[in-house]
Design a protein around this motif. Structure first.
Motif, PDB file in Angstrom:
ATOM      1  N   ALA A 453       0.529  -5.983   2.616  1.00  0.00           N
ATOM      2  CA  ALA A 453       1.093  -5.304   4.273  1.00  0.00           C
ATOM      3  C   ALA A 453       0.042  -6.826   4.770  1.00  0.00           C
ATOM      4  N   GLY A 456       0.426  -7.419  10.089  1.00  0.00           N
ATOM      5  CA  GLY A 456       0.216  -6.063  11.125  1.00  0.00           C
ATOM      6  C   GLY A 456       1.484  -5.436  10.230  1.00  0.00           C
ATOM      7  N   GLN A 457       2.306  -5.620   9.324  1.00  0.00           N
ATOM      8  CA  GLN A 457       3.568  -5.101   8.891  1.00  0.00           C
ATOM      9  C   GLN A 457       3.222  -4.786   6.564  1.00  0.00           C
ATOM     10  N   GLU A 458       3.867  -4.092   6.186  1.00  0.00           N
ATOM     11  CA  GLU A 458       4.267  -4.058   5.370  1.00  0.00           C
ATOM     12  C   GLU A 458       5.593  -5.501   4.511  1.00  0.00           C
ATOM     13  N   LEU A 479      11.800  -7.685   5.910  1.00  0.00           N
ATOM     14  CA  LEU A 479      10.547  -7.106   6.361  1.00  0.00           C
ATOM     15  C   LEU A 479      10.624  -6.519   8.006  1.00  0.00           C
ATOM     16  N   GLU A 480      10.084  -5.695   8.443  1.00  0.00           N
ATOM     17  CA  GLU A 480      10.768  -4.871   9.544  1.00  0.00           C
ATOM     18  C   GLU A 480      11.289  -6.009  10.736  1.00  0.00           C
TER      19      GLU A 480
END
Length: 652
Positions: A453, A456-458, A479-480
């Motif tokens: 993490a 702000g994202q995994e 990552l997204e």
């Protein structure tokens, strides 16, 4: 004095899936062979091995069997460390059969626990009247600490709280017994371990009492003459023999308060366990004086008292440190547990301050002494890890070498090392990555997939590693959405030239270096790739000139691996061997040793004994030398082909 620490948090092993051609088989070996074998060993089902009686002691204490206590006063810890290793395996992969065995053992432990929370089969069965009367020798808090670590690990792996509840009762009882209040014991254990275990329990329960209890033991140590005062109350009796106890406060690291200890002295495992506890408390409390004390002890160990293999503890007497630069190769102790404790300390130092120096030491100990402590079959173990072996000494009348084993035994009466090794390898994922603010640190080159993490994202980070045989490492990111953060990859101290490419484009490594890490800051996108090429040239290593044992000698290292010569390849009388300083060193592949390893071949020299025409001593005579082909193998693979000589440091 209080200061802000540059804290890092390690990515827990539950988020790390190791898929590595070198370390993957080790973890499979622990799962499929080591843990089942060790369960048989502590149940006394291994033919030819020393008796353990560890499980039987719990059954007797639980009222489930008749008999007497057998084993060392700390025999319970073999069960505790086995349970901890099981927990780490279960955290990665369900195993109903193994979990059922562990649950049954936990049921037995619960029955053995006394109503006030006290748990120790030696004192429950053999000497209830001596409970808490000999902290100097009896390992009561040490034993409790290992059970606490097992309880935390099992709860985190399975969500089952029975063992966690048991160890909370243990800790609550200890909190009642120890302290500076009326009717409390103002002391600490002769063997450190409870300190780091209580911090783990604090993290698992958020109960501040456990943190403060750990801090009490750290702060109290060496501030009084507790061991002598305790001994006087029992007329100086010893738990180990019928005579009176002899107390060397340095041996127990109780000669000074921990903040004033500048050199590692005494029992080596106790030092690094104490250091681990000190670092834990320093990190939790922002105690700058404790941080500095931790750095001082660490630096003394690794810069003046550590073997090239990552072993520590140079003398058999007391399994202890001796003095700076005293690093004999043939009478060395270098207990497997001590190097494991050094790895514990290194990981914790990395949480205080990301510095590749700590990871370099962690890697050195892991690739050399630690895995040398277990045979390739997972069923034989070293307690002591020498750098030079002449079997005739081990079997002869020279008592100075009785502790050295030329081959690994099946088990030990004092079996602290085998389950310690199992729990470390089973939890290897805990040592690979950490996160500091917006930076992911990669400490070890071990292939696999990790979820982190950050920003702000995994992030899913997939590492591919060809170590220790080739110097190619890569990281691929999933990552997204595009995000800005830093990926810090270690530039190991054994790599003279490191090349890094991001998406195929080479970057300037020197400009990015910070405390031994190449810190790559950028806006990352899905599919980005970082590639490392590490220098894997063979290094001729020299020891500090004050290390008398290695004067005029050289050791070979390639990547993280230290090499040695062994009788199986080079014949007997290795002391006759010379490695010329201009000898060409070539790599060769041996498919038969350890599932395939790279050896180092060289044309060396050896004393020609047929040409030695003199008596025991001769004047003005040069040694007759002849050419000899030399084969060096990775140190961790030695003693897997029968009994024979071995040597790490070779005369030049």
């Amino acid at each position: 004095m209080v200061a802000t620490i540059n804290r890092s948090s390690f990515v827990p092993m539950k988020q790390v899936n190791i898929n590595d051609p070198f370390w993957g088989p080790y973890i499979e070996l622990v799962r499929d062979v080591v843990v089942p074998y060790q369960w048989d060993a502590i149940n006394d089902r291994v033919e030819g091995a020393e008796i353990s009686h560890a499980v039987q002691n719990f059954k007797i204490a639980a009222g489930m069997a008749e008999g007497e206590f057998y084993g060392f006063v700390f025999q319970d810890t073999d069960v505790a460390k086995w349970l901890e290793a099981v927990a780490y395996l279960l955290a990665k992969e369900p195993n109903d059969k193994l979990e059922a065995i562990a649950d049954e053992m936990i049921d037995i432990i619960e029955k053995a626990q006394q109503p006030d929370g006290y748990l120790n089969t030696y004192f429950s069965i053999k000497a209830p009247e001596l409970k808490w009367r000999n902290l100097t020798e009896a390992h009561e808090l040490y034993t409790a600490g290992h059970m606490i670590e097992a309880g935390v690990a099992y709860y985190q792996a399975t969500g089952k709280s029975k063992l966690l509840d048991i160890v909370c009762r243990i800790a609550d009882n200890i909190a009642d017994v120890f302290g500076d209040g009326p009717d409390q014991i103002p002391g600490y254990d002769g063997h450190q371990e409870i300190e780091l275990a209580l911090v783990k329990l604090y993290h698992a329960t958020n109960n501040e009492k456990y943190l403060q209890l750990s801090k009490y033991f750290i702060d109290k140590r060496g501030t009084n003459d507790f061991f002598r005062e305790e001994a006087e109350k029992r007329d100086w009796s010893s738990i180990w023999h019928n005579g009176k106890i002899h107390i060397d406060r340095e041996y127990f690291q109780a000669h000074k308060p921990v903040r004033e200890q500048s050199e590692a002295v005494g029992h080596a495992v106790r030092v690094v366990y104490m250091l681990s506890g000190m670092i834990d408390i320093a990190r939790e409390t922002n105690d700058e004086s404790l941080i500095e004390a931790s750095r001082t002890l660490w630096n003394n160990i690794v810069s003046k008292q550590m073997y090239i293999t990552g072993g520590i503890g140079s003398m058999v007497h007391g399994e202890a440190f001796s003095f700076d630069y005293d690093l004999p190769n043939d009478t060395v102790y270098a207990e497997t547990c001590a190097s494991i404790g050094l790895i514990f300390s290194a990981q914790r130092m990395l949480q205080l301050e990301p510095n590749a120096h700590y990871a370099d030491v962690m890697e050195r100990a892991l690739f050399n002494t630690v895995i040398s402590g277990m045979a390739l079959d997972g069923k034989h173990f070293f307690y002591v890890n020498p750098l030079e072996v002449f079997p005739q000494q081990c079997h002869g009348h020279n008592k100075n070498f009785n502790h050295i084993k030329p081959v690994r035994p099946e088990w030990y009466g004092c079996a602290c090392c085998p389950p310690n090794l199992a729990r470390l390898l089973a939890s290897l994922g805990d040592y690979m990555y950490s996160v500091n603010d917006n930076t992911i640190y990669s400490h070890l080159f071990i292939g696999g997939t990790t979820k982190v993490a950050v920003a702000g994202q995994e992030i899913v980070l997939t590492q591919h590693s060809e170590l220790p045989w080739q110097g190619k490492v890569s990281y691929e990111l999933e990552l997204e959405a595009s995000a800005a953060f830093a990926l810090a990859v270690r530039v190991p101290n054994w790599s003279n030239k490191t090349t890094i490419r991001v998406n195929g484009e080479e970057i300037a490594v020197e400009a990015l270096l910070k405390n031994g890490y190449a810190v790559i800051e950028r806006a990352w996108s899905n599919g980005d790739k970082v590639e490392l090429e590490l220098d894997m040239s063979i290094k001729r290593m020299k020891a500090h000139p004050k290390v008398r044992a290695n004067a005029g000698k050289v050791a070979l290292q390639r990547g993280p691996l230290v090499y040695c010569i062994e009788q199986a390849d080079n014949g007997p009388d290795l002391q006759l061997v010379r490695l010329p300083d201009n000898a060409e060193l070539k790599l060769a592949y041996n498919s038969e040793l350890a599932n395939g390893v790279y050896t180092i071949e060289a044309t060396g020299l050896s004393v020609d004994m047929e040409a030695w025409q003199h008596d025991l001593y001769a004047a003005n005579t040069s040694l007759p030398l002849k050419e000899k082909k030399l084969t060096f193998i990775p140190y961790y693979t030695w003693a897997n082909r029968g009994e024979g000589e071995m040597m790490v440091w070779v005369k030049e």
